[in-house]
Design a protein around this motif. Sequence first.
Motif: not given
Length: 66
Positions: A17-25
Motif C-alpha cells: 500500500i505504501n509503495i502504491l501510494l508513493t507512486f500515486k497509483i
Amino acid sequence: MENILRNAVEQRRKTLINILLTFKIYENEEQLLKLSLTELENEYKRLKSNSHPHSDTGSIQWKKKI
C-alpha cells in the motif's frame, strides 16, 4: 503460528500500500485497504512492469555489425 502468518500478511499489505501510494497509483489509502493481498501484489507487478526501462519490446535494439 497463526498470528505470525497473519502479521506477515498484514505487514506485506502495508508495504505494498505504501509503495502504491508513493507512486500515486491510487488517490487514497481507502481504495487500497479494500483490496486483497493478491490484488495488491498484482497492482505492484503491473507497476514494476510499466516502470521498468526494459519492459517495452523496442527499448533495446541490437545492431548487426557489417
